[in-house]
Design a protein around this motif. Structure first.
Motif, PDB file in Angstrom:
ATOM      1  N   GLU A 224       0.853  -1.194   0.000  1.00  0.00           N
ATOM      2  CA  GLU A 224       0.000   0.000   0.000  1.00  0.00           C
ATOM      3  C   GLU A 224       0.885   1.239   0.000  1.00  0.00           C
TER       4      GLU A 224
ATOM      5  N   ILE B 225       0.506   5.472   0.663  1.00  0.00           N
ATOM      6  CA  ILE B 225      -0.422   6.498   1.168  1.00  0.00           C
ATOM      7  C   ILE B 225      -0.303   7.767   0.317  1.00  0.00           C
TER       8      ILE B 225
ATOM      9  N   ILE C 286      -3.805   4.151  -0.672  1.00  0.00           N
ATOM     10  CA  ILE C 286      -4.628   4.381   0.526  1.00  0.00           C
ATOM     11  C   ILE C 286      -4.695   5.894   0.685  1.00  0.00           C
TER      12      ILE C 286
ATOM     13  N   ALA D 203      -5.196   9.470   2.266  1.00  0.00           N
ATOM     14  CA  ALA D 203      -5.093  10.193   3.547  1.00  0.00           C
ATOM     15  C   ALA D 203      -5.754  11.558   3.430  1.00  0.00           C
TER      16      ALA D 203
ATOM     17  N   ASP E 124      -3.139  11.886   9.915  1.00  0.00           N
ATOM     18  CA  ASP E 124      -3.935  10.855   9.245  1.00  0.00           C
ATOM     19  C   ASP E 124      -3.039   9.847   8.510  1.00  0.00           C
TER      20      ASP E 124
ATOM     21  N   ARG F 271      -2.180   7.327  11.008  1.00  0.00           N
ATOM     22  CA  ARG F 271      -3.332   6.455  11.311  1.00  0.00           C
ATOM     23  C   ARG F 271      -3.533   5.405  10.224  1.00  0.00           C
ATOM     24  N   LYS F 272      -3.152   5.719   8.989  1.00  0.00           N
ATOM     25  CA  LYS F 272      -3.465   4.820   7.865  1.00  0.00           C
ATOM     26  C   LYS F 272      -2.357   3.811   7.564  1.00  0.00           C
TER      27      LYS F 272
ATOM     28  N   THR G 130      -0.396   0.465   7.719  1.00  0.00           N
ATOM     29  CA  THR G 130      -0.687  -0.935   8.050  1.00  0.00           C
ATOM     30  C   THR G 130       0.596  -1.742   7.805  1.00  0.00           C
TER      31      THR G 130
ATOM     32  N   THR H 241       1.925  -1.205   4.295  1.00  0.00           N
ATOM     33  CA  THR H 241       2.376   0.096   3.782  1.00  0.00           C
ATOM     34  C   THR H 241       3.858   0.036   3.419  1.00  0.00           C
TER      35      THR H 241
ATOM     36  N   TYR I 126     -12.970   2.108   0.144  1.00  0.00           N
ATOM     37  CA  TYR I 126     -12.911   3.548  -0.119  1.00  0.00           C
ATOM     38  C   TYR I 126     -14.239   4.251   0.189  1.00  0.00           C
TER      39      TYR I 126
ATOM     40  N   CYS J 219     -12.315  10.167   3.492  1.00  0.00           N
ATOM     41  CA  CYS J 219     -11.767  11.498   3.797  1.00  0.00           C
ATOM     42  C   CYS J 219     -12.796  12.627   3.943  1.00  0.00           C
TER      43      CYS J 219
END
Ligand SMILES: Cc1ncc(COP(=O)(O)O)c(C=O)c1O
Length: 431
Positions: free
Chosen positions: A102, A104, A125, A127, A139, A142-143, A145, A148, A388, A392
Motif C-alpha cells: 500500500e 499512502i 490508501i 489520507a 492521518d 493512522r493509515k 498498516t 504500507t 474507499y 476522507c
C-alpha cells in the motif's frame, strides 16, 4: 459612480471589479519565445531528436536539462521522462513498491498520483489533507498498516507538505517517500528544495505546470541504485546502457520496463524553460504578495490565505482561502467570477474534477481493465480489498469551502489590485 453603485455586485447587475482579461495559467508555456524556438530549430537542423546514441559532437539536451534540474533541486541524479505519471511509476518500482503493498496518497492531488500506485501493482490508501491543503501527517500515521511500503506527499498547488513530520513518520515506520512535486517546481521547505526530501522526487513539465516541455517529467534522487532502477523502468530497450547488449552490471539491473523516455525536443524546451524559472517564481510571488496585502483587512471577516507549512518556499501559483460553509462557497465563487476574477472551487460535488479523491469513482468502485480486479484483489495483499466508501470527510469539508484564485506571473499591479477589490466587494456582501 456612487459608492452604493460601486458596491453593487456584478452578479446583481453592478459594475465588474476586474475589467481586464485574465492571463491563462500556463506560467512558462505562456512565455515561450525566441529562445525555445532557437533550441528546437537547432535540434531539427541537426536532424537528431532522440536522446541516446547521438552522433559525435551533438550533446544531448535531455542530459543538459537533467543536470540543470539536479543542480536546482540539489541532488546527484535526475532522469528525464515523458511525464510525471511515468516518473512516479518509475520511482515507485525503483523503491521496491509492488504486489501486496500500500502507498499512502493524499485526497487532494491529481488522480495520476494514485493511478501511478496502481500501475506499480500496489494499492493507494487515501489520507486526509489538513488546512494547508496538503497531506495531513496525523492521518498518514493512522493509515499505516503492515502492508504500507511508501508515502507520497504531494506539494499541492505549489506549496510544501509538512516534510519534517512526514519524514519523521517515514523513518519511524521504515517507509519510502516519493514526493510528487508536479505542481511545485522551484518550491522549498525550510530552505531545502522540494523533491529532495524523499528517496525520489517527481516533477511534471506538462503544459499547465510552472515550466513546461509540452509533456514531460523528471525523477530526482541522491541514490544511485534508485536512479539506475528508475532508468531501467523508463527504458525497456535499455538504450542508455554503455553497451545496449551487455549483461546486467548488478543483479536486478535488467528486467521488464516501459518506454517512458524523454525526447530531445522536450529537452530543447526544458533547457530554456528552466532558465525562466527564477523569474517566473519572483513574479508570481510578488503578484501573490500584492493581492494578499490587499486582503489584509478582510482577516477580520475570516478571509485568510491557506496555512503554509513554509510560506517562504511557496511557489505562489494560487491563493486559496476558506469561507464558513459549502453553500456560501458556491455563492462566493459565482459572485467572484461575475466580478471578472479567474476563480474556481477546489471541490464541488457536482463539478467533476480529477484533483479530488471523491471524484475518483473508478478507484472507489475498484474498476479494473481485466475482470479479476487486480491489484485491489490480489493474493499477495493478504487482506480484503481496500474500502474507499465514505473516504476522507475532513478533506471534502475543507476543499468544499475553499475558494481558489490562480496567480499567473503576467498579472499587472492593476490586475492584482482589482482582484483584491473584487474579493473585498464579495466578502462585504456575503460575510
Ligand atoms: C499533483 C500532480 N501529480 C501528477 C501529475 C501528472 O503529471 P503528468 O501530466 O506530467 O503525468 C499532475 C499533473 O497534472 C499533478 O498535478
Amino acid at each position: 459612480m456612487s459608492c452604493a453603485q460601486q458596491a453593487r455586485l456584478a452578479i446583481d447587475g453592478g459594475p465588474k471589479a476586474k475589467t481586464t482579461p485574465n492571463p491563462p495559467m500556463y506560467p512558462g508555456g505562456y512565455e515561450i519565445g525566441e529562445e525555445e524556438k532557437r533550441e528546437i530549430c537547432d535540434s531539427l537542423d541537426k536532424k537528431y531528436i532522440f536522446r541516446y546514441y547521438l552522433p559525435k559532437g551533438v550533446p544531448s539536451k535531455v542530459e543538459r536539462f537533467e543536470k540543470q534540474i539536479a543542480e536546482l533541486v540539489g541532488v546527484k541524479y535526475a532522469l528525464g521522462t515523458n511525464s510525471c505519471t511515468s516518473a512516479l511509476i518509475s520511482s515507485l518500482i525503483a523503491c521496491g513498491v509492488g504486489p501486496g503493498h500500500e502507498v499512502i496518497v493524499p485526497a487532494y492531488t491529481y488522480w495520476s498520483s494514485a493511478s501511478a500506485v496502481l500501475c506499480a501493482r500496489a494499492v493507494p490508501i487515501i489520507a486526509e489533507i489538513d488546512d494547508s491543503f496538503t497531506m495531513d501527517p496525523a492521518d498518514v500515521e493512522r493509515k499505516i498498516t503492515p502492508r504500507t511500503k511508501a508515502i507520497m506527499p504531494v506539494h499541492m498547488r505549489g506549496s510544501a507538505c509538512d516534510m519534517d513530520r512526514i519524514m519523521a513518520i517515514a523513518r519511524k515506520h521504515n517507509l519510502a517517500v516519493i514526493e510528487d512535486t508536479a505542481q511545485a517546481c522551484g518550491g522549498s521547505y525550510k530552505g531545502r528544495m522540494l523533491g529532495s526530501f524523499g528517496q525520489c522526487g517527481c516533477f511534471s513539465f506538462q503544459y499547465y505546470k510552472i515550466i513546461t516541455t509540452g509533456e514531460g517529467g523528471m525523477v530526482v534522487t541522491d541514490d544511485e541504485r534508485m536512479y539506475l532502477m528508475a532508468q531501467s523502468v523508463h527504458d525497456s530497450a535499455a538504450c542508455w546502457r554503455p553497451d545496449r547488449f551487455a549483461p546486467a552490471r548488478f543483479p536486478g539491473e535488467l528486467f521488464y520496463g516501459y518506454d517512458f523516455r524523454m525526447s530531445e525536443l522536450e529537452g530543447a524546451l526544458g533547457v530554456v524553460q528552466v532558465a525562466r524559472l527564477p523569474g517566473l517564481l519572483d513574479r508570481m510571488r510578488s503578484r501573490k504578495a500584492r493581492i494578499c496585502a490587499g486582503l489584509e483587512d478582510l482577516k477580520a471577516k475570516g478571509i485568510v490565505p491557506r496555512r503554509q507549512n513554509d510560506a517562504g518556499g511557496d511557489t505562489a501559483i494560487c491563493i486559496m482561502f476558506m469561507v464558513p460553509t459549502v453553500a456560501l462557497c458556491e455563492e462566493f465563487v459565482k459572485a467572484l467570477a461575475a466580478e471578472g476574477v479567474d476563480v474556481m472551487h477546489a471541490y464541488h460535488k457536482q463539478l467533476h474534477d480529477w484533483h479530488v479523491a471523491h471524484h475518483w469513482e473508478h478507484m472507489i468502485q475498484q474498476v479494473t481493465p481485466t475482470p479479476e480486479g487486480y491489484p485491489y484483489r490480489d493474493p499477495a495483499r493478504k487482506a480484503p480489498p481496500p474500502d474507499y466508501a465514505g473516504l476522507c470527510p475532513q478533506s471534502s469539508d475543507l476543499l468544499g469551502r475553499a475558494v481558489h484564485i490562480n496567480v499567473p506571473p503576467q498579472l499587472t499591479d492593476a490586475d492584482c489590485d482589482m482582484i483584491a477589490e473584487a474579493v473585498r466587494k464579495v466578502a462585504n456582501a456575503y460575510l
